[in-house]
Design a protein around this motif. Structure first.
Motif, PDB file in Angstrom:
ATOM      1  N   ALA A  83       0.833  -1.144   0.016  1.00 52.13           N
ATOM      2  CA  ALA A  83      -0.085  -0.087   0.116  1.00 52.13           C
ATOM      3  C   ALA A  83       0.978   1.293   0.019  1.00 52.13           C
ATOM      4  CB  ALA A  83      -1.030   0.016   1.239  1.00 52.13           C
ATOM      5  N   ASN A  86       4.492  -3.394  14.445  1.00 54.73           N
ATOM      6  CA  ASN A  86       4.697  -2.213  14.763  1.00 54.73           C
ATOM      7  C   ASN A  86       5.037  -1.416  13.546  1.00 54.73           C
ATOM      8  OD1 ASN A  86       7.130  -3.178  14.108  1.00 54.73           O
ATOM      9  ND2 ASN A  86       8.195  -3.544  16.075  1.00 54.73           N
ATOM     10  N   ARG A  87       5.048  -2.059  12.577  1.00 52.20           N
ATOM     11  CA  ARG A  87       5.162  -1.043  11.111  1.00 52.20           C
ATOM     12  C   ARG A  87       4.149  -0.120  10.870  1.00 52.20           C
ATOM     13  NH1 ARG A  87       4.377  -2.510   5.389  1.00 52.20           N
ATOM     14  NH2 ARG A  87       5.656  -0.692   4.504  1.00 52.20           N
ATOM     15  N   ARG A  88       4.513   1.114  10.792  1.00 52.82           N
ATOM     16  CA  ARG A  88       3.428   2.029  10.533  1.00 52.82           C
ATOM     17  C   ARG A  88       3.011   1.528   8.945  1.00 52.82           C
ATOM     18  NH1 ARG A  88       4.928   7.288  13.695  1.00 52.82           N
ATOM     19  NH2 ARG A  88       5.283   6.320  15.732  1.00 52.82           N
ATOM     20  N   SER A  89       1.968   1.742   8.758  1.00 53.06           N
ATOM     21  CA  SER A  89       1.349   1.867   7.212  1.00 53.06           C
ATOM     22  C   SER A  89       1.741   2.977   6.812  1.00 53.06           C
ATOM     23  CB  SER A  89       0.023   1.231   6.914  1.00 53.06           C
ATOM     24  OG  SER A  89      -0.304   1.696   5.746  1.00 53.06           O
ATOM     25  N   PRO A  90       2.549   3.253   5.597  1.00 55.73           N
ATOM     26  CA  PRO A  90       2.496   4.695   4.849  1.00 55.73           C
ATOM     27  C   PRO A  90       1.366   4.981   4.150  1.00 55.73           C
ATOM     28  CG  PRO A  90       3.922   2.930   3.960  1.00 55.73           C
ATOM     29  CD  PRO A  90       3.233   2.090   5.047  1.00 55.73           C
ATOM     30  N   SER A  91       0.742   6.101   4.576  1.00 56.29           N
ATOM     31  CA  SER A  91      -0.617   6.178   4.146  1.00 56.29           C
ATOM     32  C   SER A  91      -0.648   6.673   2.546  1.00 56.29           C
ATOM     33  CB  SER A  91      -1.398   7.280   4.848  1.00 56.29           C
ATOM     34  OG  SER A  91      -0.717   8.323   5.267  1.00 56.29           O
ATOM     35  N   ARG A 139      14.030   3.514  19.057  1.00 55.88           N
ATOM     36  CA  ARG A 139      14.296   2.049  19.574  1.00 55.88           C
ATOM     37  C   ARG A 139      15.714   1.726  19.264  1.00 55.88           C
ATOM     38  NH1 ARG A 139       9.009  -0.465  16.997  1.00 55.88           N
ATOM     39  NH2 ARG A 139       7.396   0.950  18.124  1.00 55.88           N
ATOM     40  N   PRO A 179      10.724  -0.856  12.800  1.00 58.92           N
ATOM     41  CA  PRO A 179       9.895  -0.675  11.707  1.00 58.92           C
ATOM     42  C   PRO A 179      10.689  -1.078  10.442  1.00 58.92           C
ATOM     43  CG  PRO A 179      10.832   1.300  12.242  1.00 58.92           C
ATOM     44  CD  PRO A 179      10.993   0.492  13.335  1.00 58.92           C
ATOM     45  N   GLU A 180       9.958  -1.426   9.254  1.00 49.13           N
ATOM     46  CA  GLU A 180      10.373  -1.698   8.092  1.00 49.13           C
ATOM     47  C   GLU A 180      11.178  -0.333   7.712  1.00 49.13           C
ATOM     48  OE1 GLU A 180       8.459  -3.682   5.241  1.00 49.13           O
ATOM     49  OE2 GLU A 180       7.860  -5.511   6.611  1.00 49.13           O
ATOM     50  N   ARG A 199       9.483   8.657   7.430  1.00 47.74           N
ATOM     51  CA  ARG A 199       8.708   8.694   8.831  1.00 47.74           C
ATOM     52  C   ARG A 199       9.017   7.611   9.810  1.00 47.74           C
ATOM     53  NH1 ARG A 199       3.296   9.627   7.593  1.00 47.74           N
ATOM     54  NH2 ARG A 199       4.002   9.425   5.576  1.00 47.74           N
TER      55      ARG A 199
END
Lengths: 247, 326
Positions: A9, B321-326, A117, A130-131, A109
């Motif tokens: 996405a 914990n990965r934030r979804s890039p909107s 972390r 995070p990725e 982001r």
């Protein structure tokens, strides 16, 4: 199939900032990921050699106990004469790296979470992070601090390059410049230590700057967002290998 | 008149230097054990009030040191050349000063050159071992075979004296004729001075002589006459008698209160030690981290996941914990 159909996405058809020319995935076992072009690697190593020579010749004049390092350059006079010229090489070489890499080093982001972390980073708990795109916040720190420090070093360095530029500044300005030059060099060497240590600590990294490739597992572990971007919006390579996904 | 220094003896053995390597009190970029006994401190006293601006000292300096200043231009002033150069160790500087108290125009002529500081900024700044030495008699000398031409001495000097030669890329300045003093002679400039505006002897003798001169000047109405032996650099081995010792700057910018610049002190002091410590700590932290945490290795699972992803089969979902890039 349109790239966005398969991409995670948000990854549109446009090439993301952190995907650089030449970045590509080669399907196989293990998967290989092209990370740096030959030109980028040559550029990097010219910079690296210049930086090491500058550190050695600079430290020789920084502390009396390191003056023996002038022997590596043919004595004190040669060290004094050659150091600024190596600095010029470094400046232009690094400028090349800057133009190549600045876009992929723009803040993202996930950088904030990564920095928050940092203890997980240092203990190797990638699964709690995070990725990450092509560069993590630590690599971006190295990139931007080196960019700033090299700018400071070349500017202050020219001011104290007495052989050609002594008439353009006052002695007081030279005193300020020499102090700034020494302090900036100390920081640059510390940043360099962080950079080299990270490459040694994170196994599989050095290949990126030698052969230009990392394994898929390495990319998966450390730069999964970047790997997804490479796999997710494929474009057939102009090469004969149909199994290459490239940008 | 100050008793002149007798000519050198021609007796055998008289040419033996009276000071040398064993009398080195400070050596640039080196630790030396100072000699147990310090030689009598020497000094040159330049009595500005007696100077007639003849430049005999400048000529004698060129001659004795075999220097060849290039033929320059007449800039319409008496200063010639306009500044110290690698070939001009000493320079007469001429200033016209309107004395507000008397309404007189005073012509101030100062012989500029190395002051041979007790606390030499050039020596402190020098990175090359043994390129600058200070003998226990107070003479600060440049040893050219050790000089690397970096120009740090220029930044260290509070008096703007050293000059780097464009020919051999080493720094030059007044030696206080260390070669002449070593065999009991005074400096060439002193020898040439026709009015005894330059006298040479032990530092104590020079201070006494200066006192005598200052008393004389005061009796003539120069109530601010005094000795220039600035304490900010620990005193100097070249001193001036000034008619206006309360304002040295009127003498072609002689510093009122010279000292080694705090910038130079910081650069050669705290920066050096903190800098090396920072690099050491950074490197040690790396070793320690590697020893404690070990290498960060890619696992088989990582490779398999990458193969699945690249091969089109669904890889594991992104972590929570990965934030979804909107």
């Amino acid at each position: 199939m349109r790239a966005s159909d398969k991409a995670p996405a948000g990854a549109g058809a446009a090439v993301p900032d952190d995907v650089e020319p030449g970045d590509a995935v080669q399907i196989g076992s293990p998967v290989q990921v092209s990370r740096y072009t030959a030109a980028a690697r040559v550029n990097h190593w010219i910079t690296a050699v210049s930086l090491v020579l500058l550190a050695l010749s600079g430290l020789a004049l920084f502390h009396p106990s390191l003056f023996f390092l002038t022997g590596l350059f043919g004595g004190g006079q040669w060290t004094r004469a050659i150091h600024p010229w190596i600095g010029v090489v470094l400046f232009f070489s690094f400028a090349g790296l800057f133009l190549r890499f600045w876009k992929a080093n723009l803040p993202a982001r996930e950088d904030g979470v990564w920095m928050a972390r940092i203890s997980d980073v240092l203990s190797g708990h990638e699964e709690r992070l995070p990725e990450i795109g092509k560069y993590n916040a630590g690599q971006k720190f190295v990139f931007w601090s080196m960019s700033a420090l090299i700018l400071v070093l070349i500017t202050s360095g020219v001011v104290i390059w007495d052989q050609y530029f002594s008439v353009f500044t006052s002695i007081e300005q030279k005193r300020i410049a020499v102090l700034i030059h020494a302090a900036a060099a100390v920081f640059a060497i510390c940043v360099w230590i962080v950079h080299v240590y990270a490459a040694i600590w994170v196994k599989g990294t050095i290949g990126a700057m030698t052969r230009g490739r990392v394994t898929g597992g390495w990319a998966w572990r450390h730069h999964r967002k970047w790997l997804r971007e490479l796999v997710g919006s494929p474009r057939r390579a102009p090469s004969n290998d149909p199994r290459t996904i490239t940008k | 008149m100050f008793p002149p220094i007798p000519n050198a003896s021609v007796a055998p053995g008289a040419e033996r230097p009276r000071f040398g390597e064993k009398d080195v009190m400070r050596r640039s970029a080196s630790e030396v054990t100072p000699p147990a006994q310090r030689q009598t401190e020497v000094a040159k006293l330049i009595d500005v009030t007696k100077c007639i601006g003849c430049k005999a000292c400048q000529a004698a300096c060129l001659e004795w040191n075999n220097l060849h200043e290039e033929v320059g231009f007449n800039h319409g002033v008496y200063d010639n050349p306009m500044d110290l150069t690698p070939d001009t160790f000493t320079l007469m500087r001429f200033s016209e000063w309107d004395n507000p108290d008397t309404g007189n125009l005073e012509w101030l002529i100062r012989k500029d050159g190395c002051m041979h500081c007790e606390d030499p900024g050039c020596l402190k700044a020098c990175p090359s071992p043994g390129a600058i030495v200070q003998y226990s008699n107070g003479i600060v000398d440049f040893i050219h075979e050790n000089c690397i031409g970096c120009g740090y001495c220029i930044k260290g000097c509070p008096f703007n004296i050293p000059r780097i030669s464009k020919v051999d890329h080493t720094a030059y300045k007044c030696t206080l004729c260390s070669d002449r003093v070593a065999v009991g002679q005074g400096p060439a400039c002193q020898k040439a001075c026709p009015t005894q505006a330059i006298v040479f002897g032990t530092k104590d003798e020079m201070k006494d002589w200066a006192d005598f001169r200052i008393k004389d000047l005061k009796s003539r109405g120069f109530d601010k006459a005094g000795l220039y032996d600035p304490p900010g650099v620990g005193g100097t081995h070249v001193m001036y008698v000034l008619h206006h010792a309360d304002k040295p700057h009127i003498y072609a910018g002689l510093p009122d209160n010279p000292r080694i610049s705090p910038l130079v002190q910081a650069w050669k002091g705290v920066t050096k030690y903190v800098g090396l410590a920072m690099m050491g700590v950074a490197a040690a932290a790396g070793f320690l981290h590697y020893a404690v945490s070990g290498p960060n290795k890619v696992t088989e699972e990582d490779e398999e996941n990458a193969e699945k992803l690249a091969g089109g089969s669904p890889p594991p979902p992104p972590p929570e914990n990965r934030r979804s890039p909107s």
